[in-house]
Write a protein that holds these residues in place. Structure first.
Motif, short mmCIF file in Angstrom:
data_model
loop_
_atom_site.label_atom_id
_atom_site.label_comp_id
_atom_site.label_asym_id
_atom_site.label_seq_id
_atom_site.Cartn_x
_atom_site.Cartn_y
_atom_site.Cartn_z
N GLN A 296 -3.43 -0.01 -4.56
CA GLN A 296 -2.30 0.37 -3.71
C GLN A 296 -2.73 1.30 -2.58
N VAL A 297 -4.04 1.37 -2.36
CA VAL A 297 -4.59 2.25 -1.32
C VAL A 297 -5.48 1.42 -0.40
N VAL A 298 -5.44 1.72 0.89
CA VAL A 298 -6.31 1.08 1.86
C VAL A 298 -7.03 2.18 2.64
N GLN B 227 4.32 -2.06 3.65
CA GLN B 227 4.77 -0.71 3.31
C GLN B 227 5.84 -0.25 4.27
N VAL C 263 -3.21 5.81 2.34
CA VAL C 263 -4.27 5.45 3.29
C VAL C 263 -5.33 6.54 3.27
N TYR D 194 0.84 -1.19 0.00
CA TYR D 194 0.00 0.00 0.00
C TYR D 194 0.88 1.24 0.00
#
Length: 228
Positions: free
Chosen positions: A164-166, A223, A6, A3
């Motif tokens: 690639q984002v949470v 990450q 965020v 990731y």
């Protein structure tokens, strides 16, 4: 894949404000002659006024007429009354600092208005850590959570692929909104929802402090290791 970013929910995730929002809705509806109980509105917290108002008064909109008056009253109550009682969730500031230290890009995605968000961040003692200029709010979305609009707006600003984002959230509406936008969610129990309601999250922790304690084994750890 690690990731890189965020997306942060605020209410219930970084600030213990969900009960206050429910109380504000009860008072706002009552002022205009509608009896709505705390137990009725509390499970809906996480949605915006565009979703909540018509659930109790079909035909009303938060954009006009009496519906807008109710929505404006709720916001006024949060800003002028309930904000004085708000506190950060356990470990919120420390978790933000940790995520920043390992190179994660952070952005807020909240159903609050810009004015309300400013008050909330100050109440949570995190206004110096998170830029409101980089936040997405109700002003950036046609529909609030559980629609994906706010999360999609955050993705657009991050300019990072959804894979690639949470998102860090606390309600089933955060999860539904993020998943519709192709984003995974790490859920926190401190917003008052149980694990069954948060089951579509990739991981569940008690609060930011719990996630921070288990950071090295969390979905964010890759990450952290990558940038260490």
């Amino acid at each position: 894949m690690a990731y890189q970013g965020v997306i942060l929910d605020v209410d219930g995730t970084l600030i213990l404000s969900n009960n206050a929002h429910a109380e504000a809705w009860v008072e706002a509806f009552a002022e205009f002659g509608y009896e709505v109980k705390f137990t009725q509105v509390r499970p809906l917290i996480g949605m915006g006024g565009d979703q909540i108002i018509p659930k109790f008064v079909p035909g009303l909109s938060d954009q006009q007429g009496k519906g807008k008056q109710i929505a404006d009253k709720r916001k006024e109550l949060i800003i002028n009354k309930f904000s004085k009682e708000l506190t950060p969730t356990n470990g919120a500031r420390e978790l933000i600092l940790k995520m920043q230290s390992v190179g994660l890009r952070l952005i807020i995605a909240s159903s609050a208005s810009s004015q309300e968000l400013s008050v909330l961040l100050k109440a949570g003692h995190i206004d110096d850590l998170l830029s409101q200029d980089e936040a997405t709010t109700s002003n950036d979305a046609e529909s609030s959570k559980p629609a994906p609009d706010i999360v999609q707006a955050a993705l657009d600003r991050l300019n990072i692929p959804a894979s690639q984002v949470v998102m860090l959230g606390d309600t089933p509406y955060d999860i539904e909104s993020a998943n519709k936008a192709g984003v995974d969610v790490i859920a926190l129990r401190c917003g008052g929802f149980d694990d069954d309601q948060l089951e579509n999250a990739i991981a569940i922790y008690n609060d930011p402090a719990d996630l921070l304690t288990q950071f090295d084994s969390s979905p964010l750890a890759i990450q952290a290791i990558t940038t260490a």
